[in-house]
Design a protein around this motif. Structure first.
Motif, PDB file in Angstrom:
ATOM      1  N   ALA A  32     -30.043   1.074  12.776  1.00 22.76           N
ATOM      2  CA  ALA A  32     -29.547   2.241  12.041  1.00 22.76           C
ATOM      3  C   ALA A  32     -30.061   2.250  10.608  1.00 22.76           C
ATOM      4  O   ALA A  32     -30.456   3.299  10.085  1.00 22.76           O
ATOM      5  N   TYR A  33     -30.056   1.097   9.956  1.00 27.90           N
ATOM      6  CA  TYR A  33     -30.564   1.014   8.580  1.00 27.90           C
ATOM      7  C   TYR A  33     -32.058   1.304   8.534  1.00 27.90           C
ATOM      8  O   TYR A  33     -32.544   2.048   7.661  1.00 27.90           O
ATOM      9  N   ASN A  34     -32.804   0.716   9.476  1.00 23.44           N
ATOM     10  CA  ASN A  34     -34.242   0.971   9.528  1.00 23.44           C
ATOM     11  C   ASN A  34     -34.533   2.446   9.787  1.00 23.44           C
ATOM     12  O   ASN A  34     -35.466   3.025   9.211  1.00 23.44           O
ATOM     13  N   LYS A  78     -21.524   4.804   8.584  1.00 28.68           N
ATOM     14  CA  LYS A  78     -21.071   3.730   7.700  1.00 28.68           C
ATOM     15  C   LYS A  78     -22.092   3.461   6.586  1.00 28.68           C
ATOM     16  O   LYS A  78     -21.722   3.166   5.447  1.00 28.68           O
ATOM     17  N   ILE A  79     -23.376   3.574   6.921  1.00 30.56           N
ATOM     18  CA  ILE A  79     -24.420   3.334   5.919  1.00 30.56           C
ATOM     19  C   ILE A  79     -24.301   4.316   4.764  1.00 30.56           C
ATOM     20  O   ILE A  79     -24.448   3.947   3.601  1.00 30.56           O
ATOM     21  N   ASN A  80     -24.034   5.573   5.069  1.00 31.53           N
ATOM     22  CA  ASN A  80     -23.817   6.585   4.028  1.00 31.53           C
ATOM     23  C   ASN A  80     -22.726   7.538   4.489  1.00 31.53           C
ATOM     24  O   ASN A  80     -22.987   8.481   5.232  1.00 31.53           O
ATOM     25  N   PRO A  81     -21.473   7.299   4.064  1.00 30.85           N
ATOM     26  CA  PRO A  81     -20.350   8.123   4.504  1.00 30.85           C
ATOM     27  C   PRO A  81     -20.499   9.603   4.144  1.00 30.85           C
ATOM     28  O   PRO A  81     -19.813  10.449   4.741  1.00 30.85           O
ATOM     29  N   LYS A  82     -21.383   9.936   3.204  1.00 32.00           N
ATOM     30  CA  LYS A  82     -21.574  11.339   2.833  1.00 32.00           C
ATOM     31  C   LYS A  82     -22.378  12.105   3.885  1.00 32.00           C
ATOM     32  O   LYS A  82     -22.371  13.337   3.896  1.00 32.00           O
ATOM     33  N   GLU A  95     -13.430   9.609  14.509  1.00 32.56           N
ATOM     34  CA  GLU A  95     -13.846   8.539  13.589  1.00 32.56           C
ATOM     35  C   GLU A  95     -14.885   9.032  12.586  1.00 32.56           C
ATOM     36  O   GLU A  95     -15.840   8.332  12.251  1.00 32.56           O
ATOM     37  N   GLY A  96     -14.714  10.271  12.111  1.00 35.59           N
ATOM     38  CA  GLY A  96     -15.642  10.826  11.131  1.00 35.59           C
ATOM     39  C   GLY A  96     -16.894  11.431  11.732  1.00 35.59           C
ATOM     40  O   GLY A  96     -17.747  11.936  10.993  1.00 35.59           O
ATOM     41  N   LEU A  97     -17.018  11.408  13.058  1.00 34.33           N
ATOM     42  CA  LEU A  97     -18.165  11.995  13.746  1.00 34.33           C
ATOM     43  C   LEU A  97     -17.769  13.346  14.333  1.00 34.33           C
ATOM     44  O   LEU A  97     -16.707  13.468  14.951  1.00 34.33           O
TER      45      LEU A  97
END
Length: 386
Positions: free
Chosen positions: A373-375, A28-32, A62-64
């Motif tokens: 996840a962001y960290n 989700k943080i970076n869909p790419k 789910e994109g994974l």
């Protein structure tokens, strides 16, 4: 960017629960980014994500990209392709090790690219989480670099996964149920205490909240039901099991989150559920994984110490007392009951409304440490891989 996450399902659903939540948040943080989730037990994964199909070597959920750890030939071919293009970053979760096919790629087939292995360790409030955070270690190859990344409860650790559903402390449900998700033990004292606090037991004043028990699937379910039957039968009262217990089916992770938020109190185990309980602001009792020499009490006391500043002295004593009891051996509890000391479970559940403010204050403090996840993604970007 390719990020590959390794997970061995060691204890029911805790490991895969954390990894699944972390993987979704990284995506989700970076869909790419391409997230490759390598799991050794798809059957357990299916219990918390019904879209997962057992028997497939690779599937997209789910994109994974979900790979079967045990599909050695398939995975070796996929991950060795183009000088290991799927492996610039490997997240090795909970000391799970690496599959043999990956070891061959990393250390025997002479990769030219640099691979960064980031060790995501178990969640703990112990001091070593701060000491080990971002600590590097050696491997058998200069091309394979390894570092620790510690989840935790302070700004000197990586924090907890705080996804969109947990950005805010949910409103406490005064009349909500109590979720029970535990390991095996003798639950007699718990049942007696809870029934008393819920005014189903004895001639006690009406509590300021009413609830029923939601019993989750898992290792502790049968021992809990056995205690319920024993207490109800010996009480000679008209409290029947089905009147206050609802047995839950296996739930997808998002459904589990919704159930937790609907509760007035929680009795939970495992890292995944414990981290959600901490973020929920809902009064909870943590049943830690039992270890030899009762080492679980070290972990429990460390978390209690982090929580202590958020409670007044009397309220903290109630929480501390019940946490230490649930995590002590049955022999210790039997001795305590023989001494006719007060029931700590009753004390806790009878005090739930007044404990809410302390748990909510603790939950808000955790959000200040940021999302794990962001960290983690920020740290990865500093490695100049992109």
């Amino acid at each position: 960017m390719q990020i590959s996450i390794l997970c061995k399902v060691v204890d029911n659903f805790g490991d895969i629960g954390v990894v699944y939540r972390l993987a979704k948040q990284l995506k989700k943080i970076n869909p790419k980014n391409t997230i490759n989730l390598i799991v050794d037990n798809l059957e357990s994964f299916n219990k918390i994500c019904s879209a997962v199909q057992c028997g497939l070597e690779m599937q997209n959920i789910e994109g994974l990209n979900v790979y079967d750890w045990n599909a050695a030939d398939f995975c070796h071919k996929a991950f060795s392709r183009n000088d290991g293009e799927l492996m610039p970053v490997i997240l090795e979760c909970f000391q799970c090790g690496r599959p043999d096919w990956m070891e061959r790629i990393l250390f025997e087939e002479k990769l030219q690219r640099t691979v960064h292995i980031i060790m995501i360790d178990y969640l703990t409030a112990e001091k070593y989480a701060e000491d080990f955070h971002c600590l590097k270690s050696l491997t058998r190859s200069a091309k394979v670099q390894k570092v620790n990344f510690m989840p935790g409860f302070t700004e000197k650790t990586g924090g907890l996964v705080i996804d969109a559903d947990w950005l805010e402390v949910p409103e406490w449900k005064e009349n909500g149920p109590v979720l029970v998700f535990t390991y095996e033990r003798d639950w007699t004292s718990f049942i007696q205490g809870w029934l008393s606090a819920a005014s189903c037991w004895g001639d006690l004043p009406e509590p300021s909240y009413k609830s029923k028990l939601l019993l989750a699937q898992g290792r502790g379910k049968e021992s809990f039901l056995a205690a319920v039957r024993n207490v109800v039968e010996s009480s000679q009262r008209e409290c029947i099991e089905n009147s206050f217990i609802e047995e839950l089916p296996y739930l997808n992770q998002s459904e589990w989150d919704r159930v937790m938020k609907s509760c007035s109190a929680l009795v939970i185990r495992g890292e995944e559920s414990m981290s959600r309980a901490c973020l929920s602001g809902i009064p909870f009792i943590w049943h830690a994984y039992p270890q030899s020499d009762e080492y679980q009490l070290v972990k429990v006391k460390a978390l209690l110490e982090r929580m202590k500043p958020h409670f007044d002295e009397a309220d903290f004593e109630i929480v501390e007392k019940v946490w230490l009891e649930i995590n002590s051996s049955d022999d210790c509890i039997a001795s305590r009951v023989a001494e006719q000391l007060s029931n700590s479970y009753y004390d806790f559940f009878a005090s739930v409304p007044r404990l809410v403010s302390g748990f909510q204050d603790f939950a808000r403090s955790l959000r200040k440490n940021g999302d794990l996840a962001y960290n983690l993604m920020t740290y990865i970007e500093k490695l100049d891989i992109i």
